[in-house]
Design a protein around this motif. Structure first.
Motif, mmCIF file in Angstrom:
data_model
loop_
_atom_site.group_PDB
_atom_site.id
_atom_site.type_symbol
_atom_site.label_atom_id
_atom_site.label_comp_id
_atom_site.label_asym_id
_atom_site.label_seq_id
_atom_site.Cartn_x
_atom_site.Cartn_y
_atom_site.Cartn_z
ATOM 1 N N ASP A 180 10.391 60.941 14.180
ATOM 2 C CA ASP A 180 10.971 62.206 14.628
ATOM 3 C C ASP A 180 12.498 62.124 14.512
ATOM 4 O OD1 ASP A 180 11.681 64.573 15.770
ATOM 5 O OD2 ASP A 180 10.868 64.129 17.756
ATOM 6 N N GLU A 181 13.015 62.639 13.414
ATOM 7 C CA GLU A 181 14.460 62.549 13.194
ATOM 8 C C GLU A 181 15.241 63.360 14.219
ATOM 9 O OE1 GLU A 181 15.315 65.898 9.844
ATOM 10 O OE2 GLU A 181 14.348 64.055 9.156
ATOM 11 N N ASN A 182 14.627 64.415 14.756
ATOM 12 C CA ASN A 182 15.326 65.226 15.758
ATOM 13 C C ASN A 182 15.576 64.445 17.045
ATOM 14 O OD1 ASN A 182 15.494 67.609 14.206
ATOM 15 N ND2 ASN A 182 13.372 68.096 14.676
ATOM 16 N N TYR A 183 14.648 63.524 17.351
ATOM 17 C CA TYR A 183 14.850 62.686 18.536
ATOM 18 C C TYR A 183 16.067 61.787 18.348
ATOM 19 C CZ TYR A 183 14.153 59.067 22.024
ATOM 20 O OH TYR A 183 14.351 58.185 23.059
ATOM 21 N N ILE A 184 16.208 61.218 17.147
ATOM 22 C CA ILE A 184 17.377 60.377 16.871
ATOM 23 C C ILE A 184 18.646 61.215 16.874
ATOM 24 C CG2 ILE A 184 18.466 58.862 15.162
ATOM 25 C CD1 ILE A 184 15.741 57.968 14.289
ATOM 26 N N LEU A 185 18.580 62.392 16.268
ATOM 27 C CA LEU A 185 19.739 63.283 16.232
ATOM 28 C C LEU A 185 20.218 63.643 17.635
ATOM 29 C CD1 LEU A 185 18.841 65.752 13.329
ATOM 30 C CD2 LEU A 185 20.870 64.315 13.452
ATOM 31 N N SER A 186 19.258 63.775 18.554
ATOM 32 C CA SER A 186 19.617 64.168 19.921
ATOM 33 C C SER A 186 20.397 63.083 20.651
ATOM 34 C CB SER A 186 18.346 64.506 20.715
ATOM 35 O OG SER A 186 17.585 63.344 20.964
ATOM 36 N N LYS A 187 20.373 61.864 20.117
ATOM 37 C CA LYS A 187 21.026 60.737 20.783
ATOM 38 C C LYS A 187 22.443 60.480 20.286
ATOM 39 C CE LYS A 187 17.385 59.926 23.203
ATOM 40 N NZ LYS A 187 17.403 60.214 24.664
ATOM 41 N N PHE A 188 22.843 61.149 19.184
ATOM 42 C CA PHE A 188 24.140 60.828 18.586
ATOM 43 C C PHE A 188 24.915 62.087 18.207
ATOM 44 C CE2 PHE A 188 21.314 57.304 17.615
ATOM 45 C CZ PHE A 188 22.046 56.238 18.108
ATOM 46 N N ASP A 261 15.687 49.869 25.627
ATOM 47 C CA ASP A 261 15.041 51.161 25.402
ATOM 48 C C ASP A 261 15.448 51.721 24.040
ATOM 49 O OD1 ASP A 261 17.412 53.130 25.721
ATOM 50 O OD2 ASP A 261 17.550 51.906 27.516
ATOM 51 N N HIS A 262 14.757 52.800 23.620
ATOM 52 C CA HIS A 262 14.990 53.383 22.303
ATOM 53 C C HIS A 262 16.453 53.721 22.055
ATOM 54 C CE1 HIS A 262 10.584 54.610 21.604
ATOM 55 N NE2 HIS A 262 10.912 53.697 20.728
ATOM 56 N N THR A 263 17.071 54.371 23.039
ATOM 57 C CA THR A 263 18.455 54.818 22.855
ATOM 58 C C THR A 263 19.391 53.643 22.603
ATOM 59 O OG1 THR A 263 18.060 56.730 24.284
ATOM 60 C CG2 THR A 263 20.349 56.128 23.868
ATOM 61 N N SER A 264 19.210 52.570 23.356
ATOM 62 C CA SER A 264 20.064 51.388 23.187
ATOM 63 C C SER A 264 19.838 50.736 21.823
ATOM 64 C CB SER A 264 19.783 50.378 24.302
ATOM 65 O OG SER A 264 20.065 50.937 25.568
ATOM 66 N N ILE A 265 18.589 50.699 21.389
ATOM 67 C CA ILE A 265 18.283 50.137 20.068
ATOM 68 C C ILE A 265 18.937 50.970 18.977
ATOM 69 C CG2 ILE A 265 16.448 49.648 18.394
ATOM 70 C CD1 ILE A 265 14.610 49.065 20.790
ATOM 71 N N PHE A 266 18.820 52.288 19.096
ATOM 72 C CA PHE A 266 19.408 53.174 18.089
ATOM 73 C C PHE A 266 20.920 52.995 18.012
ATOM 74 C CE2 PHE A 266 15.764 56.425 18.737
ATOM 75 C CZ PHE A 266 14.918 55.611 17.998
ATOM 76 N N LYS A 267 21.564 52.794 19.142
ATOM 77 C CA LYS A 267 23.016 52.607 19.141
ATOM 78 C C LYS A 267 23.398 51.346 18.393
ATOM 79 C CE LYS A 267 24.147 55.129 23.389
ATOM 80 N NZ LYS A 267 24.599 55.014 24.806
#
Length: 368
Positions: A180-188, A261-267
């Motif tokens: 879900d690219e929108n989920y990643i987009l929502s984090k950055f 968590d997901h957000t920290s990994i994505f960062k």
């Protein structure tokens, strides 16, 4: 209008966009069999509660009678939901999309749907792999798959797996492993491309299947004999973590971050140049999709399922021979020589092809 029933164990963030898209075209209901998620108990829900996993589609959790339902040690009897029969009788679907065959309820649904002449669309991501022989189960699987009408496969190696089990190409449809690219987009607010740190990131469970010890041994040897400016960042937890963390504690270039968590990994991915996976068996690890979306270039073993289509060696990532230190060391030696901007452009083309729209187009070909 055709009615579609989807059966899955629990909400997973990279499935939700597909549920939402198909719901716009067909009357669709998702049945979840692992009911501990129903009350959003933080023990099981963890970080998923922030991901809007239950919005914009019809769903229902049905009662699970398994005495093992509170365990993460999943097996065939982890989901026992006799009420699936009643759900099918009441809903009267024309098609059932079945995610996996690993649970008693999935087999029950498969058999009962065939008795009612309901078409089955199967989704599973297994593949033929020398590290995960499946010959002893092949006869059983061939019997089960005789009850399946269509398959949505995730990658080329997954398609080959179903062909070996007797499926004809005309019954196989592409539904790429995606996220879900929108989920990643929502984090950055923005993606980091020009100022990425010289970091190689591993993210996953630290167990025998992920084969992290091979990556650590190879990087440890490489960093001792080369003045590398790269660090190896290890994200995750598992039974092998204490042993490996102790073994490589003297190497200051190797850093264990533990479970994040997901957000920290994505960062971390967003700020790093490379992702690395050396798994013995791994059909379609979504961390690869997440990393390429964040322009963190994947370095993966040829034993990973998507190593012959999602990732093109030297184009949008790098592939090394399984458990071959020489092959991986060659990549480490050239980390600063690769044209990153050229690779980023190739990644953009990959993202356009591997999308949920491909899933929906395949469903439309099946449901006419």
């Amino acid at each position: 209008m055709n009615k579609v029933l989807i059966l899955n164990s629990h909400p997973v963030y990279y499935h939700i966009p597909f549920y939402q898209k198909i719901s716009k075209h067909y009357k669709t209901k998702v049945i979840y069999t692992w009911d501990v998620f129903n009350n959003k108990n933080p023990t099981y829900w963890k970080f998923e509660s922030s991901q809007n996993l239950l919005k914009n589609y019809d769903y229902k959790f049905i009662r699970n009678l398994s005495f093992q339902k509170l365990s993460y040690n999943f097996n065939f009897f982890s989901c026992i939901n006799p009420s699936i029969i009643n759900e099918i009788l009441i809903y009267k679907p024309n098609y059932i999309i079945l995610f996996g065959y690993n649970y008693f309820t999935n087999i029950l649904c498969l058999v009962f749907a065939n008795l009612l002449n309901i078409k089955i669309i199967f989704r599973g991501e297994a593949y033929v792999n020398k590290s995960n022989p499946y010959i002893k189960f092949k006869f059983f699987k061939k019997i089960i798959f005789k009850l399946v009408d269509y398959v949505i496969y995730s990658c080329n190696s997954n398609k080959k797996y179903f062909i070996e089990l007797g499926f004809k190409e005309k019954n196989l449809f592409f539904g790429p492993s995606t996220i879900d690219e929108n989920y990643i987009l929502s984090k950055f607010d923005k993606f980091n491309i020009t100022q990425k740190k010289k970091q190689i990131v591993f993210a996953g469970k630290i167990d025998h299947r992920k084969n992290l010890d091979f990556i650590l041994n190879t990087f440890d040897n490489f960093s001792k004999f080369n003045k590398t400016s790269y660090e190896l960042i290890i994200i995750g937890d598992g039974i092998l973590r204490p042993k490996l963390e102790q073994k490589f504690s003297d190497n200051k270039k190797i850093k264990f971050k533990g479970f994040l968590d997901h957000t920290s990994i994505f960062k971390i991915l967003n700020n790093s140049r490379y992702l690395i996976l050396g798994s013995n068996y791994d059909p379609t690890p979504k961390i690869i999709n997440e990393s390429i979306y964040l322009k963190c270039i994947p370095i993966i073993t040829d034993q990973i399922g998507v190593s012959d289509d999602l990732i093109k060696n030297g184009v949008n990532g790098f592939i090394f021979k399984h458990n071959d230190q020489k092959s991986l060391t060659y990549i480490f030696n050239n980390l600063d020589n690769y044209d990153l901007l050229k690779i980023y452009k190739s990644i953009e083309s990959t993202l356009n092809l591997w999308s949920y729209d491909q899933w929906l187009e395949s469903i439309k070909k099946i449901i006419r």
